[in-house]
Design a protein around this motif. Structure first.
Motif, PDB file in Angstrom:
ATOM      1  N   ALA A   1       0.857  -1.186   0.000  1.00 61.18           N
ATOM      2  CA  ALA A   1       0.000   0.000   0.000  1.00 61.18           C
ATOM      3  C   ALA A   1       0.886   1.225   0.000  1.00 61.18           C
ATOM      4  N   GLY A   2       0.348   2.323  -0.500  1.00 65.13           N
ATOM      5  CA  GLY A   2       1.111   3.558  -0.524  1.00 65.13           C
ATOM      6  C   GLY A   2       0.227   4.765  -0.303  1.00 65.13           C
ATOM      7  N   SER A   3       0.712   5.705   0.499  1.00 65.45           N
ATOM      8  CA  SER A   3      -0.040   6.939   0.711  1.00 65.45           C
ATOM      9  C   SER A   3       0.872   8.011   1.275  1.00 65.45           C
ATOM     10  N   ASP A   4       0.731   9.217   0.751  1.00 69.36           N
ATOM     11  CA  ASP A   4       1.403  10.359   1.358  1.00 69.36           C
ATOM     12  C   ASP A   4       0.408  11.152   2.195  1.00 69.36           C
ATOM     13  N   GLY A   5      -0.763  10.555   2.441  1.00 67.04           N
ATOM     14  CA  GLY A   5      -1.807  11.218   3.209  1.00 67.04           C
ATOM     15  C   GLY A   5      -2.891  11.840   2.356  1.00 67.04           C
ATOM     16  N   THR A   6      -2.654  11.946   1.031  1.00 66.57           N
ATOM     17  CA  THR A   6      -3.637  12.585   0.160  1.00 66.57           C
ATOM     18  C   THR A   6      -4.209  11.636  -0.894  1.00 66.57           C
ATOM     19  N   PHE A   7      -3.465  10.622  -1.268  1.00 70.71           N
ATOM     20  CA  PHE A   7      -3.914   9.548  -2.152  1.00 70.71           C
ATOM     21  C   PHE A   7      -3.702   8.232  -1.417  1.00 70.71           C
ATOM     22  N   PHE A   8      -4.284   7.160  -1.956  1.00 71.58           N
ATOM     23  CA  PHE A   8      -4.028   5.828  -1.417  1.00 71.58           C
ATOM     24  C   PHE A   8      -4.001   4.835  -2.566  1.00 71.58           C
ATOM     25  N   SER A   9      -2.935   4.047  -2.630  1.00 74.52           N
ATOM     26  CA  SER A   9      -2.826   3.019  -3.664  1.00 74.52           C
ATOM     27  C   SER A   9      -2.602   1.668  -3.000  1.00 74.52           C
ATOM     28  N   TYR A  10      -3.070   0.631  -3.672  1.00 75.22           N
ATOM     29  CA  TYR A  10      -2.886  -0.721  -3.145  1.00 75.22           C
ATOM     30  C   TYR A  10      -2.778  -1.695  -4.313  1.00 75.22           C
ATOM     31  N   CYS A  11      -1.866  -2.654  -4.178  1.00 75.25           N
ATOM     32  CA  CYS A  11      -1.740  -3.714  -5.174  1.00 75.25           C
ATOM     33  C   CYS A  11      -1.508  -5.035  -4.466  1.00 75.25           C
ATOM     34  N   LEU A  12      -2.201  -6.065  -4.909  1.00 74.25           N
ATOM     35  CA  LEU A  12      -2.056  -7.428  -4.391  1.00 74.25           C
ATOM     36  C   LEU A  12      -1.786  -8.359  -5.559  1.00 74.25           C
ATOM     37  N   ILE A  13      -0.731  -9.159  -5.445  1.00 75.52           N
ATOM     38  CA  ILE A  13      -0.441 -10.215  -6.414  1.00 75.52           C
ATOM     39  C   ILE A  13      -0.680 -11.547  -5.728  1.00 75.52           C
ATOM     40  N   ASP A  14      -1.619 -12.312  -6.253  1.00 73.57           N
ATOM     41  CA  ASP A  14      -2.011 -13.600  -5.684  1.00 73.57           C
ATOM     42  C   ASP A  14      -1.401 -14.711  -6.527  1.00 73.57           C
ATOM     43  N   THR A  15      -0.427 -15.420  -5.972  1.00 67.07           N
ATOM     44  CA  THR A  15       0.252 -16.461  -6.749  1.00 67.07           C
ATOM     45  C   THR A  15      -0.602 -17.711  -6.907  1.00 67.07           C
ATOM     46  N   ALA A  16      -1.648 -17.854  -6.102  1.00 62.20           N
ATOM     47  CA  ALA A  16      -2.532 -19.022  -6.240  1.00 62.20           C
ATOM     48  C   ALA A  16      -3.395 -18.911  -7.487  1.00 62.20           C
ATOM     49  N   THR A  17      -3.870 -17.707  -7.781  1.00 66.21           N
ATOM     50  CA  THR A  17      -4.757 -17.487  -8.930  1.00 66.21           C
ATOM     51  C   THR A  17      -4.040 -16.816 -10.095  1.00 66.21           C
ATOM     52  N   HIS A  18      -2.801 -16.373  -9.866  1.00 66.93           N
ATOM     53  CA  HIS A  18      -2.014 -15.663 -10.888  1.00 66.93           C
ATOM     54  C   HIS A  18      -2.716 -14.388 -11.341  1.00 66.93           C
ATOM     55  N   LYS A  19      -3.389 -13.743 -10.385  1.00 67.12           N
ATOM     56  CA  LYS A  19      -4.069 -12.481 -10.648  1.00 67.12           C
ATOM     57  C   LYS A  19      -3.460 -11.375  -9.796  1.00 67.12           C
ATOM     58  N   ALA A  20      -3.655 -10.156 -10.246  1.00 65.28           N
ATOM     59  CA  ALA A  20      -3.286  -8.994  -9.453  1.00 65.28           C
ATOM     60  C   ALA A  20      -4.483  -8.069  -9.336  1.00 65.28           C
ATOM     61  N   TYR A  21      -4.599  -7.415  -8.199  1.00 62.98           N
ATOM     62  CA  TYR A  21      -5.682  -6.485  -7.908  1.00 62.98           C
ATOM     63  C   TYR A  21      -5.069  -5.117  -7.654  1.00 62.98           C
ATOM     64  N   ILE A  22      -5.542  -4.123  -8.370  1.00 64.09           N
ATOM     65  CA  ILE A  22      -5.015  -2.760  -8.279  1.00 64.09           C
ATOM     66  C   ILE A  22      -6.140  -1.831  -7.860  1.00 64.09           C
ATOM     67  N   LEU A  23      -5.902  -1.017  -6.847  1.00 64.88           N
ATOM     68  CA  LEU A  23      -6.894  -0.041  -6.403  1.00 64.88           C
ATOM     69  C   LEU A  23      -6.214   1.293  -6.167  1.00 64.88           C
ATOM     70  N   LEU A  24      -6.801   2.361  -6.717  1.00 65.13           N
ATOM     71  CA  LEU A  24      -6.223   3.695  -6.661  1.00 65.13           C
ATOM     72  C   LEU A  24      -7.299   4.678  -6.225  1.00 65.13           C
ATOM     73  N   ALA A  25      -7.028   5.437  -5.166  1.00 66.05           N
ATOM     74  CA  ALA A  25      -8.006   6.387  -4.630  1.00 66.05           C
ATOM     75  C   ALA A  25      -7.352   7.743  -4.441  1.00 66.05           C
ATOM     76  N   ASN A  26      -8.137   8.805  -4.590  1.00 63.00           N
ATOM     77  CA  ASN A  26      -7.579  10.145  -4.395  1.00 63.00           C
ATOM     78  C   ASN A  26      -7.952  10.721  -3.032  1.00 63.00           C
ATOM     79  N   SER A  27      -7.919   9.846  -2.030  1.00 58.50           N
ATOM     80  CA  SER A  27      -8.064  10.253  -0.637  1.00 58.50           C
ATOM     81  C   SER A  27      -7.208   9.324   0.208  1.00 58.50           C
ATOM     82  N   GLY A  28      -6.525   9.912   1.190  1.00 62.39           N
ATOM     83  CA  GLY A  28      -5.648   9.097   2.027  1.00 62.39           C
ATOM     84  C   GLY A  28      -6.150   8.914   3.442  1.00 62.39           C
ATOM     85  N   THR A  29      -7.419   9.204   3.681  1.00 59.97           N
ATOM     86  CA  THR A  29      -7.956   9.102   5.042  1.00 59.97           C
ATOM     87  C   THR A  29      -8.109   7.645   5.471  1.00 59.97           C
TER      88      THR A  29
END
Length: 357
Positions: free
Chosen positions: A311-339
């Motif tokens: 996860a990543g945030s400087d307090g104003t945005f929030f990003s998250y990425c998950l790589i699942d090796t069981a399903t070989h999928k990745a999940y990406i979520l990007l938000a413009n709020s860091g609360t």
């Protein structure tokens, strides 16, 4: 063109399901006061689901969300700095076992001996024991560094290496400063700034759309970050005085979702054993060298399967990425709020995506 047609085909075939997912995510976004939320579910060669909704700024209902919008990645930039380091390892310019003082012997006399043997891999996996510099008060207490960004990073790195190391019983101690030190090492072996290395790898080689810093500080008609001010969600203007230059390699990149997808797909393919920009062996180094924190990725286990997330945030945005090796999928979520409320909304969105996809 073929990739675009394939994406449209996937979305049209799954239209009822996609509408259900979009509706649930819309409700989550609104309930958690997230002005704009973008998500993607991908494999190494396809996009299974992709969507965005909301507005660039909470006070402007006309600035509609777009899939070509940029989002600040925060600490998800760390994996990209580690990726750039891997390209230089591949070229033979540096190794994971190179120490800082192999490259800067003149700084050794003033440094704390506890860091003499700390390697590039140690700094990238938070195992060098350097101070965190994850909050503004730490940075405000720093002496003034002058010169170019590259020169300031070198001075900052060498200052940090004079401090007593952090003592912890945990396997690692999370540090933004460690990534500045690692970047300083990359700058030394290439005689190029971290900014130039980013452009060469992300821009010139991979043709990704990125900027350094907030989207609205670099480009027009882009998402604004949001933070709480006196209990109210407030858009943060590009003129707000907030300088991450010393720790840019740890957390100051912004990207479009399509560019971030392309970057993550390279990693998915590499984890599956493919050689692309990096060799499969180097992807194993990035993801599997250390547990529970590899090189830019937290490592977790779920049902005996390994997952990589950050996860990543400087307090104003929030990003998250998950790589699942069981399903070989990745999940990406990007938000413009860091609360904290926004972060909980992202977590709930991830649950919805994993249930359906």
């Amino acid at each position: 063109m073929k990739k675009v047609i394939f994406l449209l085909f996937i979305l049209s075939m799954q239209a009822p399901q996609a509408q259900t997912i979009d509706h649930q995510i819309q409700q989550i976004r609104q309930a958690h006061n997230i002005p704009q939320l973008t998500y993607a579910v991908i494999t190494q060669d396809s996009i299974l689901s992709l969507g965005t909704s909301g507005t660039h700024k909470s006070t402007d209902t006309q600035s509609h969300a777009s899939l070509v919008d940029y989002f600040h990645l925060g600490s998800n930039s760390k994996a990209i700095t580690a990726f750039i380091a891997a390209t230089l390892v591949q070229e033979g310019l540096i190794s994971w076992n190179t120490t800082y003082f192999d490259l800067y012997p003149e700084a050794k006399k003033q440094a704390n001996p506890a860091y003499y043997k700390a390697t590039l891999a140690d700094f990238l996996s938070h195992r060098a024991g350097v101070h965190a510099y994850t909050n503004g008060s730490e940075r405000l207490a720093l002496p003034s560094f002058t010169g170019t960004k590259q020169q300031q990073r070198t001075a900052f790195s060498q200052f940090v290496l004079t401090q007593d190391p952090i003592e912890t019983k945990e396997p690692y101690f999370y540090s933004n400063a460690g990534y500045s030190i690692a970047a300083s090492m990359l700058e030394k072996v290439t005689n190029k700034s971290w900014e130039t290395l980013v452009q060469e790898v992300l821009g010139d080689e991979l043709h990704l759309n990125y900027v350094i810093g907030w989207p609205n500080r670099n480009l027009e008609d882009q998402p604004w970050g949001h933070a709480l001010s006196e209990g109210e969600l407030t858009p943060v203007p590009p003129t707000f005085e907030y300088n991450l230059s010393l720790i840019e390699p740890a957390g100051d990149l912004s990207m479009t979702v399509f560019s971030y997808i392309k970057y993550i797909q390279l990693n998915l393919a590499g984890l599956a054993g493919a050689n692309n920009v990096l060799s499969a062996a180097l992807y194993r180094d990035l993801f599997s060298t250390k547990y529970p924190y590899a090189l830019g990725w937290a490592v977790t286990k779920k049902d005996k399967h390994i997952q990589y997330e950050h996860a990543g945030s400087d307090g104003t945005f929030f990003s998250y990425c998950l790589i699942d090796t069981a399903t070989h999928k990745a999940y990406i979520l990007l938000a413009n709020s860091g609360t904290p409320q926004a972060q909980e909304g992202v977590a709930q969105t991830l649950k919805v995506l994993r249930q359906h996809l």
